[in-house]
Design a protein around this motif. Structure first.
Motif, PDB file in Angstrom:
ATOM      1  N   TYR A   8      33.774  49.340  29.493  1.00 42.49           N
ATOM      2  CA  TYR A   8      34.501  49.899  30.332  1.00 42.49           C
ATOM      3  C   TYR A   8      34.078  49.415  31.675  1.00 42.49           C
ATOM      4  O   TYR A   8      32.450  49.164  32.408  1.00 42.49           O
ATOM      5  N   PHE A   9      34.269  48.674  32.668  1.00 45.10           N
ATOM      6  CA  PHE A   9      34.104  47.975  34.016  1.00 45.10           C
ATOM      7  C   PHE A   9      34.517  47.994  34.949  1.00 45.10           C
ATOM      8  O   PHE A   9      36.436  48.652  35.314  1.00 45.10           O
ATOM      9  N   ALA A  10      34.072  48.484  35.972  1.00 43.84           N
ATOM     10  CA  ALA A  10      35.589  48.909  37.631  1.00 43.84           C
ATOM     11  C   ALA A  10      34.986  47.991  38.477  1.00 43.84           C
ATOM     12  O   ALA A  10      34.008  47.859  39.399  1.00 43.84           O
ATOM     13  N   PRO A  11      35.428  46.574  38.666  1.00 44.92           N
ATOM     14  CA  PRO A  11      35.412  45.223  39.457  1.00 44.92           C
ATOM     15  C   PRO A  11      35.935  45.807  41.142  1.00 44.92           C
ATOM     16  O   PRO A  11      36.957  46.379  41.220  1.00 44.92           O
ATOM     17  N   GLU A  12      35.159  44.999  41.897  1.00 44.64           N
ATOM     18  CA  GLU A  12      35.560  45.441  43.220  1.00 44.64           C
ATOM     19  C   GLU A  12      36.929  44.202  43.898  1.00 44.64           C
ATOM     20  O   GLU A  12      37.304  45.098  45.074  1.00 44.64           O
ATOM     21  N   THR A  13      37.040  43.621  43.032  1.00 39.50           N
ATOM     22  CA  THR A  13      38.287  41.985  43.815  1.00 39.50           C
ATOM     23  C   THR A  13      38.962  41.568  42.699  1.00 39.50           C
ATOM     24  O   THR A  13      38.585  42.226  41.453  1.00 39.50           O
ATOM     25  N   ILE A  14      39.741  41.196  42.742  1.00 39.22           N
ATOM     26  CA  ILE A  14      41.345  41.071  42.529  1.00 39.22           C
ATOM     27  C   ILE A  14      40.199  39.452  41.253  1.00 39.22           C
ATOM     28  O   ILE A  14      40.757  39.251  40.175  1.00 39.22           O
ATOM     29  N   GLU A  15      39.989  38.543  41.754  1.00 36.29           N
ATOM     30  CA  GLU A  15      39.168  37.555  41.694  1.00 36.29           C
ATOM     31  C   GLU A  15      37.592  37.994  40.557  1.00 36.29           C
ATOM     32  O   GLU A  15      38.517  37.830  39.185  1.00 36.29           O
ATOM     33  N   GLU A  16      37.535  38.713  40.381  1.00 34.80           N
ATOM     34  CA  GLU A  16      35.860  39.837  39.526  1.00 34.80           C
ATOM     35  C   GLU A  16      37.146  40.351  38.068  1.00 34.80           C
ATOM     36  O   GLU A  16      37.159  39.922  37.125  1.00 34.80           O
ATOM     37  N   THR A  17      38.339  41.483  38.360  1.00 30.12           N
ATOM     38  CA  THR A  17      39.000  41.530  37.294  1.00 30.12           C
ATOM     39  C   THR A  17      39.470  40.604  37.030  1.00 30.12           C
ATOM     40  O   THR A  17      39.936  40.529  35.380  1.00 30.12           O
ATOM     41  N   VAL A  18      40.282  39.482  37.522  1.00 30.84           N
ATOM     42  CA  VAL A  18      40.758  38.398  36.401  1.00 30.84           C
ATOM     43  C   VAL A  18      39.146  38.173  34.754  1.00 30.84           C
ATOM     44  O   VAL A  18      39.837  37.036  34.072  1.00 30.84           O
ATOM     45  N   ALA A  19      38.472  37.277  36.224  1.00 30.11           N
ATOM     46  CA  ALA A  19      37.382  36.627  35.843  1.00 30.11           C
ATOM     47  C   ALA A  19      37.267  37.504  34.213  1.00 30.11           C
ATOM     48  O   ALA A  19      37.139  37.287  32.684  1.00 30.11           O
ATOM     49  N   LEU A  20      37.113  38.971  34.916  1.00 28.41           N
ATOM     50  CA  LEU A  20      36.832  40.070  33.021  1.00 28.41           C
ATOM     51  C   LEU A  20      37.696  39.681  32.161  1.00 28.41           C
ATOM     52  O   LEU A  20      37.686  39.679  30.395  1.00 28.41           O
ATOM     53  N   LEU A  21      38.615  39.645  32.549  1.00 25.24           N
ATOM     54  CA  LEU A  21      40.124  39.329  32.278  1.00 25.24           C
ATOM     55  C   LEU A  21      39.708  38.407  30.969  1.00 25.24           C
ATOM     56  O   LEU A  21      40.089  38.167  29.679  1.00 25.24           O
ATOM     57  N   GLN A  22      40.015  37.503  31.335  1.00 26.66           N
ATOM     58  CA  GLN A  22      39.476  35.772  30.756  1.00 26.66           C
ATOM     59  C   GLN A  22      38.508  36.201  29.982  1.00 26.66           C
ATOM     60  O   GLN A  22      38.348  35.708  28.608  1.00 26.66           O
TER      61      GLN A  22
END
Lengths: 291, 758
Positions: A8-22
């Motif tokens: 489980y990840f809880a990113p704090e920014t949209i960029e971080e989220t995209v990076a995690l999804l990638q």
């Protein structure tokens, strides 16, 4: 059917989220309220390897409105927030109403409007109204921000047009023209709190008695929530007489492709699309006059 | 009964607070050191021979502590009809054959639920599929596959009731009507799924905490299937979150928990999921009812011929009782001078049907009440008038079956008509609205001893203390209906104590007096209530004697217990406090504790029940003739449950009954495909929500039931019956569509009105 286990990840920014999804690719799921996803995981319908929760991204909670850019609902805005928002209630009463009549208090407090869309369920009660209002989804992804008409977002039951690495950051609803009226009606076997067997939304823009624009969207009667554009065309530019409405409703029904399932038979759904389309158009017309 | 201090008052339920705050301990809340978690492997096919079961891979999974199949068990069949062992047709785990999708094949106990679940996937079962039957017609057809080796056909049981001369009755009738009704299966949908925890002691004796309505029956049948003695099994009933008839038998997971606890030396818990409950759990009997009634021109009933096929599913379960009771309920409510009933219980390859609130009455009365409404219409008589004309009254008898010792049926009909302004309203409703009536009669516990117990049907022990308190011990099982509160009320009233003066220990088979047959058939208030009164009177005998002697009272004086004192009737100063009186009795007995046992077993009351309740209900509906949607606007109810012990409790039962009746009438059903249940969640199993409840008004017609405790009788189950026929009649009144095939769905209404093709 192996054990339920995921990171489980809880990113704090949209960029971080995209990076995690990638980084994690297939098997990585985005979670907003989790009211559908967690149930699917528990029922072993979905088997995520990684969950990315959006709860810590502050900007996604935002709901904003201006006459120029319309209404923007962030991916983490709860159904309850949308239902109670004064600007939404004033300018988009049907959007507030759809959110307010989704599920129950507990689900509305956790679940989100954007999540309801991203599930891509053909029977989702929020979608038909948003479709007729010409909504768009804002998508973040490896290639930056893109915007897509909601009508293009659904590909099949539970399948959206999102590409790997993409997720929906917000939903945008343009401000309707003056003399616009909308309505949404649904049917289910149990009264107040139920998953719809048929749902129909209508929007009309009136110019005196003439219908300047018309949109009809049907839920739970095809693999995706769908617009019935042929029926709409029959109304545009014409006086909204009862006869015209009836003819359009029959047409709308023909455009749908319902199936028989545990909730209703195909024959009933076909019949009901026509009944509800008539009622929704009449109500939308009434609402348009109120403005 | 104005003299009462506690009976008839709105006493809040004693378990209300702990349940509302979440403090109440249910079975699944119990965690014991070293406890293992169990899961059941269920059959994925409706009918098959088990060729082979390979558990090696599952056994090798880390964390798995025990796996059992039918082959590991003593292979002893069980069933509630112990009096007739031939009806006991179920193994705890399948032996050689499975008969429905969900039939239990193997059990796993592991260190946690996830591991147990994973192990299930690793068990390989080879099935040789057999032809299956899914409805009563194909199951009784010539050449149908037969489900059980020891039953020559799929008709496992039949029952007859007959009196008068049926042929003569029809010959004398001016008007006859014959219909076939079909009614569907529904779920108990209790909020607490079934759960059991078993622990074995150093001698291998079992303690079982289980969500059950019948601790004593579970104790006996569990001991039998394990090959133990009854006293080697102790069953404890924690708080139970509803049963409605679905938790009154021994269940496979109770056996598996106990068997594996003995095998592993560790406690074992099983808790079912909602999906298991809906897919494989017990359900109300679907039935096909063929009914012919004959009337005189003036509306007088002359004869009724009722034939019922019960869709029992794969095992007998409580089917034998349901088969008999259908015939009994078919003869209730009205005077049928000539009556014939023939019921057959049919095996099909579906989850077994069991007891469910009303137990044969909702089905039988749907047919009976719909036919009354049809007859009223065709004879041109008002539906309430035709009922009053034929209504049972106090003293009526069903020959060899039952005696009605109190009956407020006519009063109920008159009252409900007054409450809803029946005649005026029925004439003046707007298009699309309709008003309909349905009635019920129900039992207050069963008489027939199918369990073959040697104990009294209900028992109570009272221990009195010098501090002015008492301890009531009983095996009566409160499963949410509120009987703990009712029994405390009865005892408090009888001994002149406050509710807070009573400690209650209920439903622990090793600690509370043998026996109590459990919670079913609306028996607890009447039977356990009578046992409590019996015990209380024995306590009073002793107290009265001692106090009378102490105050040198004339022996002709009446004595009473009131306001915490024991004294000469009407003379509170000629006596002493309850506690002092207890101490005094103990001293006269040289230290012996003051303890008394009471019991109740119905005798000389026929085959069915010691007492019967009655009532009438009216529904007003709004039908959307384009969509077929039915909205129930309001319900009016007038019913006779004898002396009302607690109005709030009766009201609660009424509201719950309407909720269940609403679902039965309109929205609940199992969507089945070749024996597989497709709607296994509450999303698609359409139980009405709180928000779907219509407003209602109710009135209690107070009668005094001589056989009941303080005049009370049934208030919990009967009301499950009138709602569906009342709504069906209201829908007919609104639209002209007559439903003979529950539930009344929008699609059926539209088809009935010719607006939707088949």
């Amino acid at each position: 059917m192996s054990k339920i286990q995921f990171e489980y990840f809880a990113p704090e920014t949209i960029e971080e989220t995209v990076a995690l999804l990638q980084a994690h690719g297939e098997g990585c799921h985005v979670m907003a309220g989790g009211t559908d996803l967690l149930v699917k995981i528990q029922h072993r319908v979905t088997h995520p390897k990684v969950l990315v929760g959006l709860g810590k991204i502050k900007e996604l909670k935002r709901i904003s409105f201006s006459l120029k850019s319309g209404l923007t609902i962030g991916a983490m805005a709860s159904l309850a927030d949308v239902a109670a928002h004064p600007k939404i209630k004033k300018h988009f009463p049907s959007v507030a109403h759809a959110a307010a009549s989704t599920a129950n208090v507990q689900v509305r407090n956790k679940g989100t409007v954007v999540g309801n869309i991203c599930n891509a369920s053909p029977s989702a009660d929020n979608i038909p109204t948003l479709l007729v209002l010409g909504s768009r989804v804002n998508i973040a992804g490896p290639d930056g921000e893109t915007r897509m008409p909601l009508a293009d977002f659904f590909l099949g039951p539970g399948i959206s047009a999102l590409k790997p690495g993409q997720f929906v950051t917000s939903l945008n609803v343009p401000v309707p023209e003056t003399h616009t009226g909308t309505a949404y009606l649904s049917l289910s076997q149990r009264g107040q709190l139920d998953c719809s067997a048929v749902g129909v939304a209508a929007m009309v823009v009136m110019d005196k008695n003439k219908c300047k624009d018309a949109r009809i969207a049907v839920g739970a009667c095809a693999p995706i929530p769908m617009r019935t554009t042929a029926a709409e065309k029959m109304l545009i530019g014409k006086p909204l007489t009862h006869k015209a409405i009836e003819a359009a409703a029959v047409r709308a029904s023909k455009e749908t492709k319902p199936i028989t399932d545990v909730r209703a038979s195909a024959a009933y759904r076909w019949k009901m699309v026509a009944v509800l389309t008539i009622r929704a158009l009449i109500e939308a017309q009434k609402n348009a006059r109120k403005q | 009964m104005e003299d009462n201090t506690i009976i008839g008052k709105d006493i809040p339920r004693t378990d209300g607070r702990v349940k509302a705050t979440g403090e109440a301990i249910y079975t699944d809340d119990i965690k014991l050191p070293g406890m293992l978690h169990g899961k059941l492997l269920r059959s994925p096919v409706a009918h098959a021979r088990i060729v082979n079961i390979d558990v090696r891979k599952a056994r090798a999974l880390p964390g798995v502590k025990c796996i059992i199949t039918g082959a590991d068990t003593p292979k002893i069949k069980f069933g509630n009809w112990r009096l007739f062992p031939a009806t006991q047709d179920e193994f705890p785990l399948a032996v050689d054959r499975v008969r429905f999708i969900g039939d239990e094949v193997a059990a796993v106990a592991a260190i946690d639920r996830e591991t147990a679940r994973e192990a299930l996937e690793l068990i390989k079962v080879e099935y040789e599929e057999l032809p299956a039957v899914f409805d009563v017609d194909s199951a009784t057809a010539k050449g149908a596959p037969v489900l059980h080796e020891n039953s020559p056909s799929n008709i496992s049981i039949d029952r007859k009731i007959q009196y008068g001369d049926i042929e003569k009755g029809f010959a004398e009738s001016d008007y006859m009507h014959e219909d076939v009704f079909t009614v569907h299966a529904v779920s108990h949908a209790y909020l607490e799924p079934c759960s059991s925890v078993a622990q074995a002691d150093i001698d291998g004796r079992i303690t079982l905490w289980t969500s059950t309505q019948t601790p004593y029956i579970v104790q006996c049948l569990l001991a039998a299937t394990l090959g133990l003695r009854e006293n080697d099994v102790r069953v404890i009933k924690p708080y139970v979150g509803g049963g409605f008839g679905g938790k009154m038998e021994l269940r496979p997971w109770e056996f598996c928990a106990a068997f594996m606890a003995r095998k592993t030396g560790r406690p074992v818990k099983f808790t079912l999921t909602r999906e298991e409950e809906l897919a494989c759990g017990r359900r109300r009997h679907a039935m096909k009812l063929h009914s012919k009634v004959g009337f005189k021109k003036d509306g007088t009933l002359v004869a009724k011929d009722l034939k019922i096929l019960l869709d029992g599913g794969a095992y007998n379960s409580m089917g034998p009782t349901a088969t008999f009771l259908c015939g009994n309920f078919g003869a209730m409510l009205y005077r049928y001078p000539n009556y014939r009933f023939f019921g057959q219980h049919v095996y099909t390859n579906k989850p077994p049907a069991g007891a469910m609130r009303g137990f044969g009455a909702p089905q039988s009365l749907f047919a009976a009440e719909t036919q009354m409404n049809i007859a009223a219409k065709e004879l041109g008589i008002d539906p309430i008038d035709i009922r009053i004309k034929n209504a049972m009254v106090t003293g009526d008898e069903i020959p060899d079956v039952a005696t009605i010792s109190s009956c407020g049926f006519i009063e109920s009909l008159e009252e409900v008509a007054k409450m809803c302004d029946w005649k005026k309203k029925r004439k003046n409703l707007k298009n699309g609205k309709g008003l309909g009536v349905g009635c019920y009669s129900f039992i207050s516990g069963g008489v027939f001893n199918w369990f073959n117990t040697q104990y009294p049907f209900s028992s109570a022990e009272i221990r009195a203390f010098a501090d002015g308190t008492v301890h009531l011990l009983t095996m009566a099982s409160d499963i949410g209906q509120g009987s703990d509160t009712a029994l405390k009320q009865i005892l408090a009233e009888e001994l002149g104590l406050k509710m807070a003066d009573i400690r209650l220990t209920a439903a622990d088979t090793a600690m509370t007096p043998q026996a109590d047959l459990g919670t079913w058939g609306s028996r607890v208030t009447l039977m356990a209530g009578n046992a409590v009164i019996d015990a209380a009177r024995k306590i009073k005998e002793q107290l009265f004697g001692a106090v009378s002697a102490k105050f040198n009272l004339n022996v002709i004086f009446d004595m009473e217990c009131r306001d915490g004192r024991v004294h000469a009737a009407g003379k509170p100063d000629r006596g002493m406090s309850f506690g002092d009186a207890v101490a005094f009795v103990q001293k006269t007995n040289r230290g012996e504790p003051l303890v008394a046992r009471g019991s109740y077993t119905p005798r000389g009351k026929g085959l069915v029940s010691p007492a019967f309740s009655f009532g009438a209900q009216v529904a007003e509906v709004d039908v959307d003739k384009e969509t077929g949607n039915v909205k129930v606007n309001k319900m009016w109810t007038a019913h006779d449950c004898g002396t009302v012990l607690n109005h709030m409790a009766v009201e609660g039962q009424l509201e719950g009954s309407i909720q269940m009746g609403l679902g039965y009438a309109l929205s609940e059903q199992f969507v089945m495909d070749n024996g597989r249940t497709l709607n296994t969640t509450f999303l698609d199993y359409k139980m009405p929500h709180a928000m779907d409840m219509p407003p209602g008004e109710s009135a209690c017609i107070e009668t005094y039931e001589p056989e009941g405790p303080m005049g009370a009788k049934e208030a919990g189950e009967g009301l499950a019956s009138p709602t569906a026929p009342a709504i069906a009649e209201a829908v007919f009144h609104a639209t002209g569509y007559r439903c003979k095939d529950l539930p009344i769905t929008p699609e059926k209404i539209l088809k009935g009105l010719g607006k939707l093709e088949d």
